[in-house]
Design an enzyme around this catalytic site. Structure first.
Site, mmCIF file in Angstrom:
data_model
loop_
_atom_site.group_PDB
_atom_site.id
_atom_site.type_symbol
_atom_site.label_atom_id
_atom_site.label_comp_id
_atom_site.label_asym_id
_atom_site.label_seq_id
_atom_site.Cartn_x
_atom_site.Cartn_y
_atom_site.Cartn_z
ATOM 1 N N LYS A 178 20.863 3.121 12.644
ATOM 2 C CA LYS A 178 22.217 3.209 13.202
ATOM 3 C C LYS A 178 22.169 3.913 14.557
ATOM 4 C CE LYS A 178 25.417 6.077 13.569
ATOM 5 N NZ LYS A 178 26.019 5.782 14.886
ATOM 6 N N GLU A 253 15.692 16.307 14.589
ATOM 7 C CA GLU A 253 15.273 16.522 15.980
ATOM 8 C C GLU A 253 16.535 16.846 16.771
ATOM 9 O OE1 GLU A 253 12.244 16.489 17.129
ATOM 10 O OE2 GLU A 253 11.131 15.580 15.477
ATOM 11 N N CYS A 287 16.946 16.565 25.398
ATOM 12 C CA CYS A 287 16.840 17.678 24.441
ATOM 13 C C CYS A 287 15.782 18.670 24.901
ATOM 14 C CB CYS A 287 16.452 17.129 23.081
ATOM 15 S SG CYS A 287 14.968 16.115 23.145
ATOM 16 N N GLU A 386 23.361 24.631 25.181
ATOM 17 C CA GLU A 386 22.784 23.404 25.728
ATOM 18 C C GLU A 386 23.863 22.656 26.510
ATOM 19 O OE1 GLU A 386 21.912 20.104 23.028
ATOM 20 O OE2 GLU A 386 19.984 19.878 24.026
HETATM 21 P P1 NAP Z 1 25.304 13.430 18.173
HETATM 22 O O1 NAP Z 1 26.704 13.427 18.600
HETATM 23 O O2 NAP Z 1 24.855 14.448 17.213
HETATM 24 O O3 NAP Z 1 25.006 11.964 17.627
HETATM 25 C C1 NAP Z 1 23.742 11.526 17.241
HETATM 26 C C2 NAP Z 1 23.881 10.378 16.269
HETATM 27 O O4 NAP Z 1 24.513 10.835 15.063
HETATM 28 C C3 NAP Z 1 24.735 9.243 16.775
HETATM 29 O O5 NAP Z 1 24.224 8.020 16.301
HETATM 30 C C4 NAP Z 1 26.078 9.551 16.135
HETATM 31 O O6 NAP Z 1 26.894 8.423 16.043
HETATM 32 C C5 NAP Z 1 25.637 10.042 14.784
HETATM 33 N N1 NAP Z 1 26.599 10.858 14.052
HETATM 34 C C6 NAP Z 1 27.630 11.598 14.536
HETATM 35 N N2 NAP Z 1 28.270 12.215 13.529
HETATM 36 C C7 NAP Z 1 27.650 11.855 12.376
HETATM 37 C C8 NAP Z 1 27.841 12.170 10.991
HETATM 38 N N3 NAP Z 1 28.804 12.979 10.581
HETATM 39 N N4 NAP Z 1 27.001 11.619 10.089
HETATM 40 C C9 NAP Z 1 26.004 10.806 10.477
HETATM 41 N N5 NAP Z 1 25.786 10.465 11.760
HETATM 42 C C10 NAP Z 1 26.587 10.991 12.708
HETATM 43 O O7 NAP Z 1 24.302 13.591 19.377
HETATM 44 P P2 NAP Z 1 24.383 12.874 20.767
HETATM 45 O O8 NAP Z 1 25.525 13.465 21.508
HETATM 46 O O9 NAP Z 1 24.302 11.408 20.593
HETATM 47 O O10 NAP Z 1 23.001 13.333 21.426
HETATM 48 C C11 NAP Z 1 22.870 14.497 22.130
HETATM 49 C C12 NAP Z 1 22.192 15.560 21.287
HETATM 50 O O11 NAP Z 1 20.969 15.064 20.776
HETATM 51 C C13 NAP Z 1 21.814 16.769 22.093
HETATM 52 O O12 NAP Z 1 22.134 17.943 21.389
HETATM 53 C C14 NAP Z 1 20.315 16.652 22.227
HETATM 54 O O13 NAP Z 1 19.654 17.849 22.433
HETATM 55 C C15 NAP Z 1 19.933 15.999 20.962
HETATM 56 N N6 NAP Z 1 18.632 15.319 21.109
HETATM 57 C C16 NAP Z 1 17.527 15.808 20.473
HETATM 58 C C17 NAP Z 1 16.298 15.195 20.620
HETATM 59 C C18 NAP Z 1 15.058 15.724 19.944
HETATM 60 O O14 NAP Z 1 14.080 14.986 19.849
HETATM 61 N N7 NAP Z 1 15.020 16.951 19.481
HETATM 62 C C19 NAP Z 1 16.196 14.063 21.415
HETATM 63 C C20 NAP Z 1 17.329 13.596 22.052
HETATM 64 C C21 NAP Z 1 18.546 14.224 21.883
HETATM 65 P P3 NAP Z 1 28.044 8.171 17.165
HETATM 66 O O15 NAP Z 1 27.396 8.357 18.497
HETATM 67 O O16 NAP Z 1 28.416 6.784 16.911
HETATM 68 O O17 NAP Z 1 29.101 9.186 16.901
#
Ligand code: NAP
Ligand code: MG
Length: 483
Positions: A178, A253, A287, A386
């Site tokens: 997803k 992650e 990230c 962040e």
């Molecule tokens: P996010 O808002 O947490 O969303 C990530 C994924 O989770 C999306 O597919 C999102 O879907 C889904 N999601 C949201 N709420 C959910 C729930 N309650 N249950 C299941 N899935 C859910 O993160 P983002 O804004 O896309 O990405 C930015 C974050 O990712 C930053 O904090 C960054 O540091 C972190 N990141 C970490 C790494 C690593 O390897 N450590 C790499 C890249 C990014 P929708 O988008 O459709 O809401």
């Protein structure tokens, strides 16, 4: 250019519309126009995808009984298919996310390498023989875990999905992917690649949908054995709780606030170049960004000047028609959040050394100027939280001890960098930095064969390398009484 790629859900080897009839519009952040409309999965579609994925790994299925050599060939066929579609996927990623075509191309290359790397693992997943009492044979084997869920973010939509999908497939699992509803397009190319590579139906399922709808249904599904989540720390905590009912294993992650520590003995020009890449690449939406530059007082002014000079000269531009080096950020909401952090930095007393707002020469697009804050105290909001945007906080320290203390004073623990030519200092920092990854004289860097992950609020479990082979397999102990 108009989008002509896949828009349907891919479940059990069939392209299909969402059961609800709902769709998602995705925006091109450089033009602020709708770029594509895709089907939006809900709970019913998640159930169908998990059912198809379960059937694909059932005893006796084509995928479960495939020899390691054939699975290796399928992994290479996936890589070949992605390679053939590289130009198309890069263009789609660039429009969907806003990153430059160069940055998008790097994502695709990394995924191709990752599939080929894990192709080489298929016949190397070994067990061991354990000595026990006489007349008995005891050994272990590593079995696939079954249905694996992959919930991926919008910053590196293609790469971060492929990073976990590849090892899951190489070890004989099935996949339900997803992607983020903000950037759902490139993930659908995994379905196209699976079709081209002739993977059995149901081994790869791709279902764009919302996080709170499809994402939540998937991470709490009874028949999912492992959830790999890449995204924010807040959602990661929810996912870990949601997966608990099914006693599913979880890899998280999450976010970061990486330090880059610079000492006077370092090559300062190399450090400035490395740090700018580690904060302005992908418009800072990384990230593992080195978003805190921690500099020894003897070279503090010089480093601020060097990095501010680089920041002021980065050409901005997104999409495929521009030769910008830094694109817009992904959405209006993300832009607003970053600008709020910039305001907080100003209010809390940091000095703007470069950027500090939106560029004046852009008519459209969610652009933010590459921004450098000097005179930052590590307690300030811009040093602790962040930002996920092109904003660097430069902090002055007076000795090694203080540098280490400031570097470790963070709720996160993903990537850290130290710039020094003192050998013992380099090793001391490598030993004492409380981060999952430490780089010496290097911008944040990684390969398919090196473990990737964090400590503290940056998550647990490791992507890539041999660690991911352990993640997607479970040990079975076999004990035979030879009689
Ligand atoms: P996010 O808002 O947490 O969303 C990530 C994924 O989770 C999306 O597919 C999102 O879907 C889904 N999601 C949201 N709420 C959910 C729930 N309650 N249950 C299941 N899935 C859910 O993160 P983002 O804004 O896309 O990405 C930015 C974050 O990712 C930053 O904090 C960054 O540091 C972190 N990141 C970490 C790494 C690593 O390897 N450590 C790499 C890249 C990014 P929708 O988008 O459709 O809401
Ligand atoms: Mg988009």
């Amino acid at each position: 250019m108009d989008y002509s790629g896949p828009t349907d859900l891919y479940i059990g080897g069939e392209w299909q519309e969402a059961s609800s009839g709902e769709t998602i519009d995705t925006e091109d952040p450089a033009t602020e126009e709708t770029y594509a409309t895709v089907q939006k999965a809900d709970e019913t579609d998640v159930d169908a995808a998990v059912e198809a994925a379960s059937a694909a790994v059932a005893n006796g299925s084509d995928w479960a009984s495939m020899t390691p050599e054939k699975r290796r060939a399928k992994m290479h066929a996936m890589a070949d298919a992605i390679e053939e579609m590289k130009d198309e996927i890069s263009m789609v990623e660039s429009h969907d996310n806003g990153k430059t075509p160069f940055e998008a191309g790097m994502e695709i290359d990394m995924v191709i390498d990752t599939f080929r790397y894990y192709a080489g693992w298929t016949e190397k997943v070994e067990g061991e023989q354990i000595p026990v009492e006489d007349g008995r044979l005891n050994y272990t084997k590593r079995d696939p875990v079954g249905v694996t869920a992959h919930i991926s973010p919008w910053n590196y939509p293609f790469q971060l999905a492929g990073r976990s999908v590849a090892p899951a497939l190489a070890t004989g699992n099935s996949v339900v992917l997803k992607p983020s509803s903000m950037t759902p397009l490139s993930a659908l190319y995994y379905a196209k690649a699976a079709e081209k590579a002739g993977l059995p139906d149901g081994v790869v399922n791709v279902i764009p949908g919302s996080g709170s709808g499809a994402g939540s249904a998937l991470s709490s599904h009874d028949d999912v054995a492992h959830v790999t989540f890449t995204g924010s720390t807040g959602v990661g905590k929810t996912i870990q709780r949601d997966a608990a009912d099914a006693v599913a294993d979880v890899t998280l992650e999450l976010g970061g606030k990486g330090p880059a520590v610079v000492f006077p003995d370092a090559d300062l020009d190399a450090a400035a170049r490395g740090v700018q890449y580690g904060i302005f690449m992908n418009a800072g939406q990384m990230c593992w960004a080195n978003s805190r530059l921690v500099v020894h007082e003897d070279v503090y002014d010089e480093m601020v000047e060097k990095i501010a000079d680089i920041a002021e000269n980065i050409p901005l531009g997104g999409g495929i028609d521009d030769d910008g080096q830094m694109g817009p950020v992904v959405s209006e909401g993300q832009q607003a959040e970053i600008l709020e952090y910039i305001e907080a930095g100003k209010e809390e007393g940091a000095t703007v050394a470069a950027g500090g707002g939106v560029p004046e020469d852009k008519d459209a697009g969610h652009f933010v100027e590459p921004t450098v804050f000097a005179d930052v105290d590590n307690d300030m909001t811009i040093a602790q939280e962040e930002i996920f945007g092109p904003v660097l906080s430069v902090i002055e320290v007076s000795d090694e001890e203080e540098a280490l203390e400031v570097a470790n004073d963070s709720p996160f623990g993903l990537t850290s960098c130290v710039w020094t030519n003192d050998l013992s200092r380099a090793h001391t920092f490598a030993d004492q930095l409380e981060y999952g990854m430490v780089m010496v004289n290097e911008t944040p860097n990684t390969w398919p064969q090196t473990p990737f992950g964090g400590t503290k609020q940056s998550g647990h479990g490791r992507a890539q390398g041999e660690e991911a082979i352990q993640t997607y397999t479970e040990v079975k102990n076999v004990h035979i009484n030879l009689g």
